[in-house]
Scaffold this active site. Structure first.
Site, short mmCIF file in Angstrom:
data_model
loop_
_atom_site.label_atom_id
_atom_site.label_comp_id
_atom_site.label_asym_id
_atom_site.label_seq_id
_atom_site.Cartn_x
_atom_site.Cartn_y
_atom_site.Cartn_z
N CYS A 67 -7.33 -2.50 8.20
CA CYS A 67 -5.97 -2.47 7.64
C CYS A 67 -5.54 -1.03 7.41
O CYS A 67 -4.45 -0.61 7.80
CB CYS A 67 -5.91 -3.29 6.34
SG CYS A 67 -6.11 -5.06 6.65
N HIS B 20 -0.94 -5.99 1.88
CA HIS B 20 -2.14 -6.83 1.79
C HIS B 20 -1.79 -8.12 1.05
O HIS B 20 -1.11 -8.09 0.03
CB HIS B 20 -3.24 -6.10 1.00
CG HIS B 20 -4.24 -5.42 1.87
ND1 HIS B 20 -4.52 -4.07 1.79
CD2 HIS B 20 -5.07 -5.92 2.84
CE1 HIS B 20 -5.46 -3.76 2.67
NE2 HIS B 20 -5.82 -4.86 3.32
N GLU C 155 0.82 -1.21 0.00
CA GLU C 155 0.00 0.00 0.00
C GLU C 155 0.86 1.26 0.00
O GLU C 155 1.81 1.37 0.75
CB GLU C 155 -0.94 0.01 1.22
CG GLU C 155 -1.86 -1.20 1.30
CD GLU C 155 -2.86 -1.27 0.14
OE1 GLU C 155 -3.03 -0.25 -0.57
OE2 GLU C 155 -3.46 -2.35 -0.04
N1 PCA Z 1 -8.02 -7.43 6.36
C1 PCA Z 1 -8.97 -6.38 6.66
C2 PCA Z 1 -8.88 -6.19 8.15
C3 PCA Z 1 -8.18 -7.38 8.67
C4 PCA Z 1 -7.57 -8.02 7.49
O1 PCA Z 1 -6.79 -8.99 7.51
C5 PCA Z 1 -8.73 -5.11 5.83
O2 PCA Z 1 -8.30 -5.23 4.66
O3 PCA Z 1 -8.98 -4.02 6.31
#
Ligand code: PCA
Length: 211
Positions: free
Chosen positions: A142, A166, A80
């Protein structure tokens, strides 16, 4: 020994597992390029997740913070670029909903990652693990922990280079809405390659450049 703090999240959204929690388990106590890897699994609970991360950063004093989470829309590892000051979601793991609330009252609209995003992507690709940079970490937990990790630096508190990675779902979770699962050993390999880049950059002195 300098430390890299890697965080994962507990399972959420009806899933029994979260690949990012498995990353935290697999990398706990590892050493990469002379850096100790410390890990923790954060709750998918608004405010509390960021508070726990904040306390861990204060206690550990890591050089880098790499927060990880699952993205059901991803078919590759996504690094990100930016966190936004917004919480907008139906329910965290305690059932709390947030509608257009800031992560930090009065904070800037967005904050850019201080990890070397493009080099992390390149490291994963060099290890033959699909990866890409992303311009949206969402408006759920996240994004919230990414924003919290980056926001602390603005107020002059000790601030490690920080960012968010991610990862796709695991094969046993099935595909997400638009994503494709990735076997866990591939995800681990890609993230390990990213950690090696961070350790290498710190050792070569480019750590302060924040590019
Ligand atoms: N993914 C979620 C919150 C926890 C996770 O593993 C997100 O993308 O916000």
């Amino acid at each position: 020994m300098s430390t890299i703090l890697l965080t994962g999240f507990e399972a959420f959204g009806g899933s029994a597992v979260n690949p990012s929690a498995q990353l935290a388990a697999a990398l706990a106590g590892a050493t990469v390029g002379g850096f100790a890897i410390e890990t923790m699994v954060l709750p998918v609970v608004t405010v509390e997740a960021g508070d726990r991360l904040d306390a861990a950063i204060d206690a550990i004093g890591p050089a880098f913070v790499v927060c990880c989470g699952e993205d059901g829309r991803a078919a590759e590892i996504r690094v990100e670029r930016v966190a936004v000051n917004r919480r907008e979601f139906e329910a965290d793991n305690l059932g709390t909903a947030c509608r257009n609330l800031p992560v930090v009252e009065g904070g800037p609209e967005s904050i850019e990652a201080t990890l070397p995003v493009e080099r992390l992507v390149a490291a994963s690709l060099a290890a033959s693990v699909p990866a890409a940079a992303s311009d949206s970490a969402g408006t759920y937990l996240c994004n919230e922990v990414m924003y919290r990790a980056l926001h602390r630096g603005l107020g002059g508190r000790s601030s490690p280079q920080a960012g968010f990675v991610h990862v796709p779902r695991l094969p046993e979770q099935g595909a997400g809405r638009a994503g494709a699962p990735m076997p866990f050993d591939r995800t681990l390999e890609g993230v390990r390659a990213m950690l090696a880049v961070l350790a290498g950059e710190a050792a070569s002195g480019s750590h302060a450049a924040r590019t």
